[in-house]
Motif scaffolding. Sequence first.
Motif, PDB file in Angstrom:
ATOM      1  N   VAL A   1      -3.375   8.361  -8.013  1.00  0.00           N
ATOM      2  CA  VAL A   1      -3.148   7.342  -9.037  1.00  0.00           C
ATOM      3  C   VAL A   1      -2.363   8.028 -10.142  1.00  0.00           C
ATOM      4  O   VAL A   1      -2.867   8.947 -10.798  1.00  0.00           O
ATOM      5  CB  VAL A   1      -4.470   6.775  -9.588  1.00  0.00           C
ATOM      6  CG1 VAL A   1      -4.197   5.801 -10.722  1.00  0.00           C
ATOM      7  CG2 VAL A   1      -5.270   6.101  -8.473  1.00  0.00           C
TER       8      VAL A   1
ATOM      9  N   GLU B   1      -9.453   1.162 -16.677  1.00  0.00           N
ATOM     10  CA  GLU B   1      -8.395   2.166 -16.564  1.00  0.00           C
ATOM     11  C   GLU B   1      -8.533   3.242 -17.639  1.00  0.00           C
ATOM     12  O   GLU B   1      -8.237   4.414 -17.401  1.00  0.00           O
ATOM     13  CB  GLU B   1      -7.027   1.481 -16.652  1.00  0.00           C
ATOM     14  CG  GLU B   1      -6.707   0.631 -15.419  1.00  0.00           C
ATOM     15  CD  GLU B   1      -5.443  -0.182 -15.573  1.00  0.00           C
ATOM     16  OE1 GLU B   1      -4.754  -0.390 -14.553  1.00  0.00           O
ATOM     17  OE2 GLU B   1      -5.144  -0.632 -16.698  1.00  0.00           O
TER      18      GLU B   1
ATOM     19  N   LYS C   1       3.873  -6.061 -17.744  1.00  0.00           N
ATOM     20  CA  LYS C   1       3.360  -7.055 -16.811  1.00  0.00           C
ATOM     21  C   LYS C   1       3.642  -8.439 -17.385  1.00  0.00           C
ATOM     22  O   LYS C   1       3.647  -8.615 -18.601  1.00  0.00           O
ATOM     23  CB  LYS C   1       1.851  -6.902 -16.638  1.00  0.00           C
ATOM     24  CG  LYS C   1       1.407  -5.568 -16.085  1.00  0.00           C
ATOM     25  CD  LYS C   1      -0.115  -5.523 -16.064  1.00  0.00           C
ATOM     26  CE  LYS C   1      -0.630  -4.181 -15.574  1.00  0.00           C
ATOM     27  NZ  LYS C   1      -2.114  -4.116 -15.617  1.00  0.00           N
TER      28      LYS C   1
ATOM     29  N   ARG D   1       2.358   4.167  -4.961  1.00  0.00           N
ATOM     30  CA  ARG D   1       1.259   4.749  -5.723  1.00  0.00           C
ATOM     31  C   ARG D   1       0.862   3.810  -6.856  1.00  0.00           C
ATOM     32  O   ARG D   1       1.727   3.222  -7.508  1.00  0.00           O
ATOM     33  CB  ARG D   1       1.698   6.074  -6.341  1.00  0.00           C
ATOM     34  CG  ARG D   1       1.438   7.278  -5.479  1.00  0.00           C
ATOM     35  CD  ARG D   1       1.413   8.563  -6.287  1.00  0.00           C
ATOM     36  NE  ARG D   1       2.668   8.850  -6.960  1.00  0.00           N
ATOM     37  CZ  ARG D   1       2.789   9.728  -7.954  1.00  0.00           C
ATOM     38  NH1 ARG D   1       1.735  10.387  -8.403  1.00  0.00           N
ATOM     39  NH2 ARG D   1       3.965   9.944  -8.503  1.00  0.00           N
ATOM     40  N   LYS D   2      -0.423   3.686  -7.089  1.00  0.00           N
ATOM     41  CA  LYS D   2      -0.887   2.913  -8.238  1.00  0.00           C
ATOM     42  C   LYS D   2      -0.539   3.684  -9.505  1.00  0.00           C
ATOM     43  O   LYS D   2      -0.629   4.914  -9.539  1.00  0.00           O
ATOM     44  CB  LYS D   2      -2.396   2.682  -8.170  1.00  0.00           C
ATOM     45  CG  LYS D   2      -2.955   1.955  -9.399  1.00  0.00           C
ATOM     46  CD  LYS D   2      -4.438   1.698  -9.282  1.00  0.00           C
ATOM     47  CE  LYS D   2      -5.026   1.188 -10.594  1.00  0.00           C
ATOM     48  NZ  LYS D   2      -4.389  -0.044 -11.091  1.00  0.00           N
ATOM     49  N   VAL D   3      -0.113   2.969 -10.526  1.00  0.00           N
ATOM     50  CA  VAL D   3       0.231   3.574 -11.806  1.00  0.00           C
ATOM     51  C   VAL D   3      -0.662   2.999 -12.894  1.00  0.00           C
ATOM     52  O   VAL D   3      -0.825   1.776 -13.000  1.00  0.00           O
ATOM     53  CB  VAL D   3       1.711   3.318 -12.169  1.00  0.00           C
ATOM     54  CG1 VAL D   3       2.024   3.853 -13.566  1.00  0.00           C
ATOM     55  CG2 VAL D   3       2.635   3.955 -11.140  1.00  0.00           C
ATOM     56  N   ILE D   4      -1.229   3.875 -13.691  1.00  0.00           N
ATOM     57  CA  ILE D   4      -1.914   3.461 -14.924  1.00  0.00           C
ATOM     58  C   ILE D   4      -0.980   3.812 -16.065  1.00  0.00           C
ATOM     59  O   ILE D   4      -0.690   4.987 -16.313  1.00  0.00           O
ATOM     60  CB  ILE D   4      -3.279   4.151 -15.083  1.00  0.00           C
ATOM     61  CG1 ILE D   4      -4.219   3.737 -13.945  1.00  0.00           C
ATOM     62  CG2 ILE D   4      -3.895   3.807 -16.433  1.00  0.00           C
ATOM     63  CD1 ILE D   4      -5.578   4.424 -13.982  1.00  0.00           C
TER      64      ILE D   4
ATOM     65  N   ASN E   1       0.802  -1.219   0.000  1.00  0.00           N
ATOM     66  CA  ASN E   1       0.000   0.000   0.000  1.00  0.00           C
ATOM     67  C   ASN E   1       0.837   1.273   0.000  1.00  0.00           C
ATOM     68  O   ASN E   1       0.300   2.364  -0.163  1.00  0.00           O
ATOM     69  CB  ASN E   1      -0.943   0.009   1.213  1.00  0.00           C
ATOM     70  CG  ASN E   1      -2.003  -1.073   1.121  1.00  0.00           C
ATOM     71  OD1 ASN E   1      -2.383  -1.462   0.018  1.00  0.00           O
ATOM     72  ND2 ASN E   1      -2.462  -1.565   2.252  1.00  0.00           N
TER      73      ASN E   1
END
Length: 351
Positions: free
Chosen positions: A311, A336, A22, A6-9, A3
């Motif tokens: 994000v 996304e 990925k 940071r989430k990355v798009i 957690n």
Amino acid sequence: MINKFRKVINADGRMTILGVSKFNSKVAQAMEYAGNNFFIMSEFKNHINDEIKKLIKTENVCVVNSASAGITLAASAAIYKNKIYDVNKIIPIKKEIILAKGHNIDFGAPIESLLNLVNTKVIEAGYANKCLVEDYQYCISENTVAVLYIVSHHCVQKNMASLDEVIELCKKNSIPLIVDCAAEEDILKYSKKDIDVVIFSGSKAIEGPTSGFVFGKNKELIENIKRHQDIIGRSMKIGKENIFGLLEALKKYKINKNINFESYFKIFNLNKNIKCKKDIDTRGIQRIRFEIVNSKVSAIQLSKYLKSGDVAIYLRDYFANQGYLDIDIRNINIKEANIINDSISLFLEGK
């Protein structure tokens, strides 16, 4: 712990700064298997190389820890051949590798720095906006040990000698040709060509772990790359889990994945704040290119804003100074895509 990140798009592409790509569960399972077992590494590497030969239909293969390592090791093998200990000696080197000026790029690291690691003298052929076969020929001398040709969107595209022309030139002059096409999609396209050494990334289009592989027609040169791996290449060592993961990724690899481009395009094309069009790059990769309408916000400002959120949204901003941003859909899903679209609207309508 997870957690804290940071989430990355990632709508930028297969970018090293974002962790490249990925990989699927089969690749992860292969890496776990290799990580939890011991092998006689010489036998293990030979077996993996033999399996990759069959998959990509080539005669000679060497797995390396990255495409950039492949460039350095190929240069080392071209200059020093099987004299693997000479690389470490601080001696003046007269051996030269020819590189088109328009190919002397920084892809995240300068190509030239990878060559300088093994005391290479780089000879630039042609000019920033032009390099013909005659320009390569002009640079060839008794000190030339190889030509390095870069296949990349980073390179100058216009007025440049084609790969096939350079292949013919090198054969005519009996000079090894090293081709770096790290992020290319079609492996078989290059394994069919009469190229001494081809360099691919295992983590970009292949969607494997951090890795690379070199292959090609020149058995002696590739065998010498393997020898140099044990000396100057020790600092570029690849682990058993990444080697095995690469093999699994190659087994699963398909050039044309089933991505419904139109469904993504529809999402962004309905956004009244931007004007979209389809764009296809030199590798045939489809992207959505857009410019901002009815707003004083620049493409650069929008790109920075999207990166700064809780994000982090990364678009392809190579042409932001010209007013364009690109959306690479290969690493995003529909959910996304909608988040990206909503974030664009939120910022622009707030301005």
